[in-house]
Design an enzyme around this catalytic site. Structure first.
Site, PDB file in Angstrom:
ATOM      1  N   CYS A 136       2.075  -4.009  -0.743  1.00 24.35           N
ATOM      2  CA  CYS A 136       0.728  -4.193  -0.212  1.00 24.35           C
ATOM      3  C   CYS A 136       0.577  -3.471   1.126  1.00 24.35           C
ATOM      4  CB  CYS A 136       0.433  -5.681  -0.030  1.00 24.35           C
ATOM      5  SG  CYS A 136      -1.244  -6.008   0.576  1.00 24.35           S
ATOM      6  N   MET A 139      -3.785  -7.082  -8.738  1.00 20.44           N
ATOM      7  CA  MET A 139      -4.819  -6.722  -7.770  1.00 20.44           C
ATOM      8  C   MET A 139      -5.485  -7.996  -7.289  1.00 20.44           C
ATOM      9  SD  MET A 139      -6.540  -3.258  -9.436  1.00 20.44           S
ATOM     10  CE  MET A 139      -6.498  -3.832 -11.146  1.00 20.44           C
TER      11      MET A 139
END
Length: 385
Positions: A111, A27
């Site tokens: 992503c 992340m």
């Protein structure tokens, strides 16, 4: 107390055996060495770095070199690369392996952030299947004995699913595992993850482990995902925000132990303080920078706990460890775990939206001259995203 019981499936990433089939999802801005170390202190699994842009790594930018640093306690060093170019991806992998900086390389093809997908990167890239295949093949070849895995989404949207074809291409290229976030780029983080898609992928890919990602908010969720989909392990992302002890819950659940962390408010404050201390260390002793970074974690840590709005606001403006200590001293340390109020979704889900893509991206599965020009600009010099 959790009622779920299970026996942990055996999971190895190439030559790397995991004691429990649990992976921390990369992340951006979160899974730096400070957070990885904190999570490791509570549980077990594989802890992956935040996304590193391969071009920045090849160019040895100071920020990329700082982001790939691992603490000596991190015995399995796992780095996620973002790339849109086979040559650059291979060069980055060769650098990591040649310098002895990684034990595992993960590749980001999931992503959904517009600044990434509008240049053909992240979740948009597997649409160009042969280009995707070449990137993975080059990385696997360059990595040698270091295992390479890929993390992807179901596709761009419901009409442009890519995960099965891309997974088969990755399997053929020699990856050691495939992780699926069971949403499309258009879903972003909204709605419910499609665990049935993880099951479909598991039925399709037979030679390497398949890992499931999406809506793991508790250890019971992880066990249900494995039971429903048959996946070999789970990847947890937003569920651990402000809750590093989730990794202890996950390890216990996969070992068949009926226990769950129920920290008091004081224990939560101690975890936040430890996180801030590790961030200061990560930023080379820059206390102000470390304390600024911990600010975004405050709401996640205290979700559901009786911490007034005025104190929360001050905590989110902390400027030093002493300042943080003074404010944490105002907490009712004996306040018990609030139960359901502290559970469930963490982080912003957003709403479904049309993905940002390069012009005419969906017209062909091949990388045209026009789309090649778009992709050439996709690897920003800064890492993250």
């Amino acid at each position: 107390m959790s009622t779920a019981t299970s026996t942990a499936p055996q999971l190895s990433i190439g030559p790397l055996p995991l004691s429990v089939p649990v992976v921390l999802a990369p992340m951006a801005g979160i899974t730096n060495t400070a957070f990885r170390r904190l999570c490791r202190e509570y549980g077990a699994g594989l802890y992956v770095s935040e996304m590193i842009t391969s071009r920045a790594l090849v160019e040895r930018t100071p920020e990329s070199l700082r982001l790939i640093r691992h603490h000596e306690s991190e015995t399995t060093r796992s780095i996620q690369l973002y790339s849109v170019d086979p040559t650059t991806a291979g060069e980055a992998a060769r650098f990591l392996v040649g310098e002895g900086l990684a034990d595992h390389i993960d590749m980001n093809f999931g992503c959904p952030v517009p600044k990434v997908t509008r240049k053909g990167g992240g979740a948009a890239l597997p649409w160009k299947l042969e280009h995707f295949r070449r990137i993975v093949e080059e990385t696997v070849s360059a990595a040698g004995d270091i295992p390479v895995t890929v993390k992807m989404r179901k596709g761009i949207d419901a009409d442009h699913l890519t995960y099965l074809e891309a997974a088969k291409a990755a399997e053929g290229a020699g990856v050691s595992a495939i992780a699926l976030h069971a949403r499309t780029a258009a879903d972003f983080y909204s709605g419910n993850a499609d665990w049935d898609a993880i099951g479909t992928l598991k039925d399709t890919i037979t030679s390497v482990p398949v890992l499931g990602n999406g809506d793991i908010w508790s250890a019971d969720d992880a066990l249900r995902m494995v039971e429903q989909s048959g996946c070999d392990g789970i990847v947890v992302g937003r569920g651990c925000l402000g809750r590093p002890w989730l990794f202890g819950d996950l390890a216990a659940a996969f070992r068949g132990e009926k226990r769950k962390a129920t920290p008091t408010l004081g224990e939560v404050g101690d975890a936040l303080r430890r996180h801030a201390e590790l961030l200061v260390e990560f930023f080379d002793g820059d206390e102000l920078r470390g304390c600024r970074d911990i600010r975004k974690h405050v709401a996640w840590y205290f979700k559901g706990y009786p911490v007034g709005g005025e104190l929360r606001a001050r905590l989110a403006q902390t400027e030093s460890l002493q300042h943080l200590d003074d404010m944490l001293g105002e907490l009712d340390r004996d306040a018990p775990y609030p139960g359901e109020a502290a559970e469930g979704q963490r982080g912003r889900a957003g709403t479904p939206k049309k993905p940002a893509l390069p012009d005419r991206w969906l017209e062909s599965r091949e990388l045209t001259d026009a789309s090649r020009a778009e992709v050439s600009a996709a690897e920003l010099h800064n890492s993250g995203g």
